[in-house]
Design an enzyme around this catalytic site. Structure first.
Site, short mmCIF file in Angstrom:
data_model
loop_
_atom_site.label_atom_id
_atom_site.label_comp_id
_atom_site.label_asym_id
_atom_site.label_seq_id
_atom_site.Cartn_x
_atom_site.Cartn_y
_atom_site.Cartn_z
N PHE A 267 0.84 -1.23 -0.08
CA PHE A 267 0.11 -0.01 0.14
C PHE A 267 0.82 1.47 0.05
O PHE A 267 0.24 2.39 -0.40
CB PHE A 267 -0.79 0.08 1.22
CG PHE A 267 -0.14 0.38 2.78
CD1 PHE A 267 -0.06 1.73 3.05
CD2 PHE A 267 0.00 -0.60 3.46
CE1 PHE A 267 0.63 2.03 4.05
CE2 PHE A 267 1.00 -0.11 4.59
CZ PHE A 267 0.96 1.17 4.92
N SER B 122 5.34 -7.05 3.55
CA SER B 122 5.82 -7.18 4.66
C SER B 122 6.72 -8.68 4.59
O SER B 122 6.39 -9.54 3.78
CB SER B 122 4.39 -7.33 5.85
OG SER B 122 3.91 -8.24 5.31
N LYS C 207 -0.86 -7.24 -9.45
CA LYS C 207 -1.84 -7.34 -8.39
C LYS C 207 -1.75 -6.29 -7.27
O LYS C 207 -0.76 -6.42 -6.32
CB LYS C 207 -2.00 -8.64 -7.77
CG LYS C 207 -3.15 -9.20 -7.05
CD LYS C 207 -3.72 -8.29 -5.83
CE LYS C 207 -2.99 -8.20 -4.56
NZ LYS C 207 -3.11 -7.41 -3.56
N GLU D 83 -5.04 -3.77 -2.55
CA GLU D 83 -6.47 -3.54 -2.59
C GLU D 83 -6.69 -2.05 -1.75
O GLU D 83 -7.72 -1.40 -1.91
CB GLU D 83 -7.28 -4.46 -1.80
CG GLU D 83 -6.89 -4.87 -0.40
CD GLU D 83 -5.79 -5.89 -0.18
OE1 GLU D 83 -4.83 -5.88 -1.05
OE2 GLU D 83 -5.92 -6.48 0.92
N GLU E 284 9.04 -4.36 13.15
CA GLU E 284 8.79 -3.08 12.29
C GLU E 284 7.25 -2.47 12.62
O GLU E 284 6.24 -3.03 12.72
CB GLU E 284 8.69 -3.61 10.72
CG GLU E 284 8.52 -2.58 9.91
CD GLU E 284 8.31 -2.94 8.32
OE1 GLU E 284 7.68 -4.11 8.25
OE2 GLU E 284 8.70 -2.42 7.60
N CYS F 215 9.36 1.77 3.39
CA CYS F 215 10.22 0.55 3.80
C CYS F 215 11.75 1.20 3.96
O CYS F 215 12.60 0.36 4.60
CB CYS F 215 10.20 -0.30 2.37
SG CYS F 215 10.97 0.36 1.10
P1 NAD Z 1 1.41 -6.67 2.95
O1 NAD Z 1 2.43 -7.57 3.08
O2 NAD Z 1 0.18 -6.74 3.81
O3 NAD Z 1 0.81 -6.59 1.66
C1 NAD Z 1 1.37 -6.66 0.28
C2 NAD Z 1 0.74 -7.16 -0.89
O4 NAD Z 1 0.41 -8.71 -0.44
C3 NAD Z 1 -0.69 -6.78 -0.95
O5 NAD Z 1 -1.11 -6.68 -2.30
C4 NAD Z 1 -1.41 -7.64 -0.28
O6 NAD Z 1 -2.88 -7.66 -0.78
C5 NAD Z 1 -0.88 -8.98 -0.39
N1 NAD Z 1 -1.11 -9.83 0.72
C6 NAD Z 1 -1.36 -9.53 2.09
N2 NAD Z 1 -1.35 -10.77 2.85
C7 NAD Z 1 -1.30 -11.60 1.76
C8 NAD Z 1 -1.44 -13.12 2.25
N3 NAD Z 1 -1.58 -13.62 3.42
N4 NAD Z 1 -1.09 -13.90 1.06
C9 NAD Z 1 -0.95 -13.35 0.02
N5 NAD Z 1 -1.11 -12.09 -0.49
C10 NAD Z 1 -1.11 -11.25 0.73
O7 NAD Z 1 2.51 -5.41 3.05
P2 NAD Z 1 1.61 -3.79 3.26
O8 NAD Z 1 1.14 -3.52 4.48
O9 NAD Z 1 0.80 -3.52 1.96
O10 NAD Z 1 3.00 -2.93 2.91
C11 NAD Z 1 3.63 -2.59 4.08
C12 NAD Z 1 5.07 -3.61 4.09
O11 NAD Z 1 5.66 -3.45 2.91
C13 NAD Z 1 5.77 -3.12 5.22
O12 NAD Z 1 6.67 -4.24 5.99
C14 NAD Z 1 7.00 -2.38 4.28
O13 NAD Z 1 8.19 -2.48 4.89
C15 NAD Z 1 7.31 -3.45 3.16
N6 NAD Z 1 7.72 -2.75 2.12
C16 NAD Z 1 8.94 -3.18 1.57
C17 NAD Z 1 9.50 -2.41 0.67
C18 NAD Z 1 11.02 -2.94 0.21
O14 NAD Z 1 11.29 -2.53 -0.73
N7 NAD Z 1 11.37 -3.93 0.98
C19 NAD Z 1 8.89 -1.60 -0.01
C20 NAD Z 1 7.75 -1.27 0.49
C21 NAD Z 1 7.01 -1.66 1.40
#
Ligand code: NAD
Length: 500
Positions: free
Chosen positions: A151, A228, A175, A178, A384, A283
């Site tokens: 997000f 994450s 994808k 959402e 985090e 991140c």
């Molecule tokens: P998230 O892991 O909750 O979601 C990321 C994506 O995965 C979304 O599209 C979501 O719909 C999908 N998703 C969520 N749960 C899932 C599951 N159980 N099974 C399959 N798909 C699933 O992350 P978020 O809250 O959207 O973003 C924040 C996180 O992203 C933080 O931990 C941040 O550090 C990380 N991030 C990392 C980087 C990097 O470059 N390393 C960059 C941006 C964000």
């Protein structure tokens, strides 16, 4: 009143989902639902992958130069629509308009890099690798690629992926999160306007159902993920199980090491932006300061005074430094972290929990929060937080600071603040982190370098964008050639050929 409902983007068209599951997209500054987004079903994803598969042969055979011209037109359209994209990102994410525009710009720079496709895709050639034998290698596209994005960067993170994949001759299914689907859908329209053939870029907003369908789909060749760490690990393991190429970027706990010889005002200003910009939901945010030797008291005093001056409010209002966090649930989780810090004995220097934003009482705001005297066994150090909470740990010397950073399971980014070249050089050599800043607080590499962390911040081998992005989205083929003279004798042999 029911809110407008978004769509999928398949085969160059706005497409209605076959699923009746919807998610609400909220403006975090007001708490109001602004639109609804379909959560794609497996059948929707199948259709999108089929469209991408059908579009692949012709796109693969389109010359890199033609692909590059379409990307260049797309870049122009992105620039013309930068404010619109920034406004969508700010509305759905909460970050300030200026910050959102900056992140859109960083995404545009990836497109700018991808415009170099004809040059980037050149292979290698060597003459006379054996007597009368030449060898050349080619970088060929891999087929249908998929991306799953978080997000916190509604435009930039998708742009780390699809422009490079498409420049390399692949087709793509995205994808997006959402929580922030609108930027991606708008970018797909602009890409079509730039001349991208239908089916090359497809979008399936959705949740785990869509993700799991992509992970196991036999026609999807690669998965790029950013999110994450627990989900990143799941994505890596599952996609690898299905034989796919995977790059899966996870969470972070980025440390800034401040040495006693650092220029303190410069350092405190840099840390302010890195810790509280985008409400800490980056991140590459600096969430942890490691104060070395006797620098801590003066540094904490400066951080406190600067943090307390930050203007918190809706991201679309002039003069605001920091917007809300993404959701009420996330705000409550961050408040829980702050409470745990207090109960575990850290010193709460600035408490952002009870902030009031007049006119935006239902927004998901937390003020800048600062902890001192944190130790490595506390939850606020180990987890985090992904919010506007900065923690300070005190260590006796530089050695201890390096040990602390290298002992942390996350290894996305880190920074050192010092006026000593020798200390900076030692830091860049010994630190086990993927992206390092020297007096640079958020060392996000430019598009022509690669972005990625180490350890629990990245599962897989190759980073995003830059040449690693090109290698991720291509397969190398090496061709060895001999053109024998008709007069040559029969050289058939059963011995293992050695060309020298
Ligand atoms: P998230 O892991 O909750 O979601 C990321 C994506 O995965 C979304 O599209 C979501 O719909 C999908 N998703 C969520 N749960 C899932 C599951 N159980 N099974 C399959 N798909 C699933 O992350 P978020 O809250 O959207 O973003 C924040 C996180 O992203 C933080 O931990 C941040 O550090 C990380 N991030 C990392 C980087 C990097 O470059 N390393 C960059 C941006 C964000």
């Amino acid at each position: 009143m029911s809110k407008p409902t978004l769509h999928l983007w398949i085969n160059g068209q706005r497409t209605k989902s076959l699923s009746d599951r919807l998610a609400e997209v909220t403006n975090p500054a007001t708490g109001a639902v602004v639109r609804q987004v379909p959560l794609a079903s497996s059948a929707d994803v199948e259709i999108a992958v089929a469209a991408a598969k059908a579009a692949f042969p012709s796109w693969r055979d389109t010359t890199p130069l033609r692909r590059s011209r379409i990307l260049n037109k797309f870049r122009e359209l992105l620039e013309a629509h930068r404010d619109e994209l920034a406004s969508l990102a700010s509305e759905e994410h909460g970050k300030t308009l200026e910050d959102a525009a900056g992140s859109v710009q960083r995404g545009i720079e990836v497109v700018e890099f991808a415009v170099g496709a004809p040059h980037l895709l050149k292979g290698e050639h060597a003459e006379n690798v054996g007597r009368g034998v030449d060898c050349h290698s080619m970088l060929q596209p891999i087929g249908v690629c998929a991306g799953i994005t978080p997000f916190n960067f509604p435009a930039m993170v998708p742009m780390w992926m699809f422009p490079i994949s498409i420049a390399c001759g692949n087709t793509f299914v995205l994808k997006p999160s959402e929580k922030v689907p609108s930027c991606s859908l708008r970018m797909a329209e602009l890409f079509k306007e730039a001349g991208l053939p239908d089916g090359v870029f497809n979008i399936v907003p959705g949740d785990k159902v869509a993700v799991d369908t992509l992970l196991s789909h036999p026609d999807v060749r690669s998965i790029s993920f950013v999110g994450s760490t627990p989900v990143a690990k799941y994505i890596y393991e599952t996609a690898a199980h299905y034989g796919k190429r995977v790059q899966s970027l996870g969470g972070a706990k980025n440390h800034a090491v401040v040495l006693p010889d650092a220029e303190l005002d410069f350092t405190a200003d840099a840390i302010m932006g890195a810790a509280y910009g985008s409400a800490g939901e980056r991140c590459m945010a600096i969430s942890t300061v490691v104060a070395v030797g006797d620098v801590a008291d003066a540094l904490v005093a400066k951080l406190k005074s600067k943090a307390e001056k930050l203007a918190v409010g809706p991201g679309n209002k002039k003069g605001i430094d920091m917007g809300p966090v993404i959701s009420a649930q996330h705000r409550d989780k961050i408040i829980g972290f702050i409470a745990s810090g207090v109960s575990q004995g850290a010193k709460l220097v600035t408490d952002g929990r009870n902030i009031k934003v007049p006119g935006n009482e239902n927004g998901f705001f937390i003020g800048p929060t600062l902890f001192d005297n944190v130790s490595t066994d506390m939850t606020i150090y180990k987890e985090e937080i992904f919010g506007p909470v900065l923690i300070v740990l005190r260590v006796a010397n530089f050695e201890d600071a390096i040990t602390m950073v290298n002992s942390n399971p996350y290894a996305n980014g880190t920074a050192i603040f010092t006026s000593s070249g020798a200390a900076a050089r030692r830091f860049q050599n010994e630190i086990e982190v993927g992206m390092v800043g020297i007096n640079v607080p958020i060392p996000v590499p430019m598009a022509f370098f690669s972005f990625g962390g180490w350890k629990s911040s990245l599962f897989g081998d190759l980073h995003m964008h830059g040449m690693e992005g090109v290698y991720f989205y291509t397969r190398t083929k090496a061709v060895t050639t001999r053109w024998p003279e008709l007069t040559e004798k029969n050289t058939s042999t059963l011995v293992m050929p050695t060309l020298g």
